[in-house]
Design an enzyme around this catalytic site. Structure first.
Site, PDB file in Angstrom:
ATOM      1  N   ARG A  95       1.070  -0.977  -0.551  1.00 53.46           N
ATOM      2  CA  ARG A  95       0.022  -0.434   0.200  1.00 53.46           C
ATOM      3  C   ARG A  95       1.111   1.326  -0.063  1.00 53.46           C
ATOM      4  O   ARG A  95       0.943   1.725  -0.992  1.00 53.46           O
ATOM      5  CB  ARG A  95      -0.753   0.229   1.299  1.00 53.46           C
ATOM      6  CG  ARG A  95      -2.065  -0.406   0.999  1.00 53.46           C
ATOM      7  CD  ARG A  95      -2.566  -1.248   2.463  1.00 53.46           C
ATOM      8  NE  ARG A  95      -1.999  -2.031   3.417  1.00 53.46           N
ATOM      9  CZ  ARG A  95      -1.737  -2.308   4.573  1.00 53.46           C
ATOM     10  NH1 ARG A  95      -2.610  -2.310   5.238  1.00 53.46           N
ATOM     11  NH2 ARG A  95      -0.866  -3.044   5.473  1.00 53.46           N
ATOM     12  N   SER A 133      -6.896  -3.735   7.926  1.00 49.40           N
ATOM     13  CA  SER A 133      -7.419  -4.354   9.493  1.00 49.40           C
ATOM     14  C   SER A 133      -8.174  -3.827  10.202  1.00 49.40           C
ATOM     15  O   SER A 133      -9.227  -3.481  11.081  1.00 49.40           O
ATOM     16  CB  SER A 133      -7.234  -5.805   9.294  1.00 49.40           C
ATOM     17  OG  SER A 133      -7.373  -6.912   8.031  1.00 49.40           O
TER      18      SER A 133
HETATM   19  P1  ADP Z   1       0.009  -8.633   8.094  1.00 53.05           P
HETATM   20  O1  ADP Z   1      -0.766  -8.925   9.596  1.00 53.05           O
HETATM   21  O2  ADP Z   1       1.015  -9.323   7.230  1.00 53.05           O
HETATM   22  O3  ADP Z   1      -0.293  -7.093   7.443  1.00 53.05           O
HETATM   23  P2  ADP Z   1      -2.503  -8.265   6.620  1.00 53.05           P
HETATM   24  O4  ADP Z   1      -3.588  -9.343   7.237  1.00 53.05           O
HETATM   25  O5  ADP Z   1      -2.692  -7.016   7.288  1.00 53.05           O
HETATM   26  O6  ADP Z   1      -0.977  -8.592   7.307  1.00 53.05           O
HETATM   27  O7  ADP Z   1      -2.205  -8.175   5.491  1.00 53.05           O
HETATM   28  C1  ADP Z   1      -1.901  -9.550   4.286  1.00 53.05           C
HETATM   29  C2  ADP Z   1      -1.373  -9.028   3.705  1.00 53.05           C
HETATM   30  O8  ADP Z   1      -1.942  -8.133   2.711  1.00 53.05           O
HETATM   31  C3  ADP Z   1       0.065  -8.042   3.315  1.00 53.05           C
HETATM   32  O9  ADP Z   1       1.290  -8.656   2.497  1.00 53.05           O
HETATM   33  C4  ADP Z   1      -0.359  -6.390   3.387  1.00 53.05           C
HETATM   34  O10 ADP Z   1       0.554  -6.154   2.999  1.00 53.05           O
HETATM   35  C5  ADP Z   1      -1.179  -6.532   2.440  1.00 53.05           C
HETATM   36  N1  ADP Z   1      -2.920  -5.791   2.453  1.00 53.05           N
HETATM   37  C6  ADP Z   1      -3.352  -5.515   3.332  1.00 53.05           C
HETATM   38  N2  ADP Z   1      -4.247  -4.313   2.926  1.00 53.05           N
HETATM   39  C7  ADP Z   1      -4.256  -4.091   1.450  1.00 53.05           C
HETATM   40  C8  ADP Z   1      -4.611  -3.204   0.765  1.00 53.05           C
HETATM   41  N3  ADP Z   1      -6.226  -2.333   0.765  1.00 53.05           N
HETATM   42  N4  ADP Z   1      -4.479  -3.835  -0.464  1.00 53.05           N
HETATM   43  C9  ADP Z   1      -3.713  -4.790  -0.596  1.00 53.05           C
HETATM   44  N5  ADP Z   1      -3.133  -4.997   0.297  1.00 53.05           N
HETATM   45  C10 ADP Z   1      -3.127  -5.298   0.992  1.00 53.05           C
END
Ligand code: ADP
Length: 164
Positions: A95, A133
Site C-alpha cells: 500500500r 484490518s
Molecule cells: P499482516 O498481519 O501480515 O500485516 P494483513 O492481514 O494486514 O497481514 O495483510 C496481509 C497482506 O495483505 C499483506 O501483504 C498486506 O500488505 C496486504 N494488504 C493489506 N491490506 C491491503 C490493501 N488494502 N491493499 C493491498 N494489500 C493489502
C-alpha cells in the site's frame, strides 16, 4: 500454459478480519499463479479480534467456489510454511511507504532463509489503498459502517458483536 501456471503462491497474513483489499490481491494472484494458498497466521498476539478458526472460516466463505484458491492456518515462520507446501512464491500486497520499509526487510530475511522462494509484491488497487484490518476494527469498534469494504460474511459477524 505459462511458466507460472505450475507455481504455488502463498499469500500470508493475519486477516483480522479479511477485507476487500485482501480479496483483490488473492484474485489477482490467482490470475498469475496456478494455485494460491491463503495462509492465516495463528500467532497474531492477544489483541486479535477474531480467532484463527473464525478468520479461516470468513476467508473460506469469501472464496467459496473459486478454483485454485485454498485457505489454511499456519504457525511459526511464514517462509518455513511456504517451503513445507512447496510454494515457489510468497505474495504480499503493498500500500504505502510504511509497507515498503517493513516488506523489504522481511523479503531479505526470507530470501536468506530460503533462497529458492521469491517474494513478489502486488500494488494495491487504488480504491483499497487506505484499507487495513486495523482501520476496519477501529471503525466498527465505534459503531461506524464499513459496508462495501468487507465481504458479506465478515459484515454479518461484525454485526453480531456487542455494540459499544
Ligand atoms: P499482516 O498481519 O501480515 O500485516 P494483513 O492481514 O494486514 O497481514 O495483510 C496481509 C497482506 O495483505 C499483506 O501483504 C498486506 O500488505 C496486504 N494488504 C493489506 N491490506 C491491503 C490493501 N488494502 N491493499 C493491498 N494489500 C493489502
Amino acid at each position: 500454459m505459462t511458466k507460472s501456471d505450475g507455481v504455488t503462491a502463498l499469500y500470508p497474513g493475519s486477516f483480522d478480519p479479511v477485507h476487500n483489499g485482501h480479496l483483490d490481491i488473492i484474485v489477482r494472484a490467482r490470475r498469475v499463479f496456478g494455485r494460491v494458498v491463503v495462509a492465516v497466521a495463528t500467532n497474531v498476539g492477544k489483541q486479535a479480534m477474531f480467532s484463527t478458526e473464525d478468520r479461516v472460516e470468513m476467508l473460506r466463505a469469501a472464496m467459496a467456489g473459486q478454483e485454485g484458491i485454498e485457505v489454511r492456518a499456519f504457525e511459526g515462520l511464514t517462509v518455513e510454511f511456504a517451503a513445507s507446501i512447496r510454494a515457489g512464491v510468497i505474495v504480499r500486497g503493498l500500500r504505502a511507504n510504511e509497507d515498503f520499509e517493513f516488506e523489504l526487510k522481511m523479503a531479505a530475511m526470507n530470501k536468506r532463509l530460503h533462497p529458492e522462494i521469491e517474494t513478489i509484491f502486488m500494488m494495491t488497487s487504488p480504491e483499497y489503498a487506505y484499507l487495513s484490518s486495523t482501520l476496519i476494527r477501529e471503525v466498527t469498534g465505534f459503531g461506524g459502517s464499513v459496508h462495501g469494504l468487507i465481504p458479506p460474511t465478515v459484515e454479518e459477524r461484525l454485526a453480531r458483536r456487542p455494540k459499544p
